[in-house]
Write an enzyme that holds these catalytic residues in place. Structure first.
Site, short mmCIF file in Angstrom:
data_model
loop_
_atom_site.label_atom_id
_atom_site.label_comp_id
_atom_site.label_asym_id
_atom_site.label_seq_id
_atom_site.Cartn_x
_atom_site.Cartn_y
_atom_site.Cartn_z
N ARG A 158 7.13 -6.04 -10.19
CA ARG A 158 7.31 -6.12 -11.55
C ARG A 158 8.78 -6.20 -11.97
NH1 ARG A 158 4.97 -0.36 -11.70
NH2 ARG A 158 6.30 -0.37 -9.73
N ILE A 175 5.20 -8.45 -1.76
CA ILE A 175 5.41 -8.24 -0.52
C ILE A 175 4.50 -9.10 0.52
CG2 ILE A 175 7.05 -6.30 -0.48
CD1 ILE A 175 4.53 -4.57 0.39
N TYR A 189 -5.44 4.72 2.59
CA TYR A 189 -4.20 5.02 2.55
C TYR A 189 -3.74 5.44 3.65
CZ TYR A 189 0.47 7.04 1.31
OH TYR A 189 1.88 7.54 1.10
N ILE A 243 5.93 14.32 -3.18
CA ILE A 243 7.34 14.51 -3.56
C ILE A 243 7.34 14.65 -4.95
CG2 ILE A 243 9.40 13.01 -3.63
CD1 ILE A 243 8.43 11.59 -1.19
N1 SER Z 1 2.15 11.53 -2.16
C1 SER Z 1 1.17 10.76 -1.33
C2 SER Z 1 -0.28 10.76 -1.89
O1 SER Z 1 -0.41 11.56 -2.61
C3 SER Z 1 1.05 11.25 0.05
O2 SER Z 1 1.80 10.54 0.76
O3 SER Z 1 -0.90 9.59 -1.90
#
Ligand code: SER
Length: 314
Positions: free
Chosen positions: A36, A51, A139, A169
Site C-alpha cells: 500500500r 513481495i 500462520y 506485541i
Molecule cells: N501477534 C501474532 C498473532 O497473534 C503472533 O505472532 O498472530
C-alpha cells in the site's frame, strides 16, 4: 548497516522501526516497502511492491543499494485462518524471494518468527528453545517452515539471516493487523473510548506479550550482534511478560476504575490455547544479551498515557 529496507513498513512493527533505526542506531537511509502507499506522515523513500513479485523486489534492492532487510511483511494468525492460501503465498513466497535475492551478496536479513510456531503439544510453561513445535494455524506453519528455510540458507549459502519468535506485541502508534493477540491492544482503545471491552478470549487465557519499544530493540540488537554470537539460525525464543486477559483488565482498572471487560471467546480462543503461556528465552539473553524493559504495569501506564493523547487528537 547503512541502507536498510523495511518490508511491511505500514504494519504495526514496520511503522515504528524506521524511526528507531535512524534515531538510535545511526542508519543512513531507511527505505519503506509495502503493498500500500505510505502512511502519512512517513516521509522516507517508499516503494509499493508485492513481495511475491521477485523481480520488482530485486529492482528495489539494486536501486537503493540495500545492505540490510527487515522483512516484516506477513499475514498474521487470525487473518491467515480466514485465507490460508494467501497466508502461505505471502509468508512463504515472500520470505523465499528475500532469501534467494540476497544469496551470494553481503545483505543481512531480519525476519520475525512468532510464538505461533508452537502448537498444542509444545510445553506451555517455560517453553524451551528447542522443543516440539507442531503449529496448527497456517500462520504458525509458515513460521515453522520459514525458520527451517532461514536455517537452510544460512547453512548452505551462508546467508546472514537472523530471527526472533515474537510474542504478542502491544503498541499505540499503528494497530495490529489481524492477529490472535490483538485483544491486548484493542482493550486499551475501548477502555479509553467506552470504558467497556468485549474480549475475544477467555479471562484465564495467558499469553506471552511484549511492549513495542522492547520488540524494536530486540530486532535491532540481534542484527547488530557479532556473527559469532548468533548460535541459533532458526529463530530465538524471545519473551518479556506473560499475563491473563483478566490480569490485563485488572491492571487497566487501576487507572480507569469504572472500566469493565466482558469475555466472549470466538475462533481465536482455540488458536490462543495452542500457544505457550510462558516462554523460556534464556538462550537469547545469554548469546546476545537480550533484556526487556517493560512489565505489565509499565506497559499499561504508557499505553494509557499515549493513547489518551492520540485519541484526543483524532
Ligand atoms: N501477534 C501474532 C498473532 O497473534 C503472533 O505472532 O498472530
Amino acid at each position: 548497516m547503512k541502507n536498510v529496507l523495511v518490508t511491511g513498513v505500514n504494519g504495526q512493527i514496520g511503522s515504528e522501526l524506521s524511526d528507531l533505526l535512524e534515531a538510535k542506531y545511526n542508519v543512513d537511509k531507511v527505505v519503506g516497502l509495502d503493498i500500500r502507499p505510505s502512511l502519512p506522515p512517513y516521509k522516507r523513500a517508499h516503494e509499493i511492491v508485492d513481495i511475491t513479485k521477485k523481480e520488482a523486489f530485486r529492482h528495489v534492492l539494486e536501486k537503493h543499494q540495500i545492505d540490510t532487510i527487515f522483512h516484516l511483511a506477513s499475514i498474521l494468525s487470525a487473518v491467515g485462518e480466514k485465507n490460508p492460501d494467501q497466508a502461505w503465498d505471502i509468508n512463504m513466497t515472500g520470505l523465499k524471494n528475500v532469501l534467494d535475492l540476497v544469496r551470494g551478496t553481503a545483505i543481512k536479513v531480519f525476519w520475525p518468527s512468532s510464538i505461533a510456531v508452537f502448537g498444542p503439544n509444545s510445553p506451555k510453561m517455560n517453553t524451551p528453545q528447542d522443543t516440539i513445535l507442531g503449529p496448527t494455524t497456517m500462520y504458525g506453519i509458515t513460521k515453522n517452515a520459514g525458520e527451517l528455510l532461514c536455517n537452510y540458507y544460512f547453512d548452505k549459502f551462508d546467508v546472514d539471516v537472523r530471527s526472533v519468535r515474537y510474542p504478542g506485541i502491544i503498541s499505540y502508534k499503528t494497530e495490529p493487523g489481524g492477529g490472535t493477540t490483538d485483544y491486548a491492544v484493542e482493550i486499551f482503545y475501548e477502555a479509553i473510548k467506552h470504558k467497556v471491552y468485549t474480549c475475544f478470549v477467555t479471562s484465564q487465557t495467558c499469553l506471552p506479550m511484549m511492549y513495542m519499544e522492547d520488540a524494536l530493540h530486540a530486532a535491532a540488537e540481534v542484527m547488530f550482534a557479532d556473527k559469532a554470537q548468533i548460535g541459533v539460525r532458526t529463530s530465538y525464543n524471545l519473551a518479556a511478560v506473560s499475563f491473563t486477559a483478566e490480569e490485563l483488565a485488572e491492571e487497566i482498572k487501576k487507572h480507569i476504575p469504572d472500566f469493565h471487560c466482558n469475555f466472549v471467546p470466538d475462533f481465536r480462543q482455540k488458536i490462543a490455547e495452542s500457544w505457550p503461556r510462558v516462554i523460556d528465552d534464556s538462550v537469547a539473553r545469554k548469546e546476545w544479551a537480550w533484556q526487556h524493559k517493560y512489565d505489565l504495569a509499565a506497559i499499561t501506564e504508557d499505553m494509557l498515557t499515549q493513547l489518551k493523547k492520540k485519541i484526543k487528537l483524532n
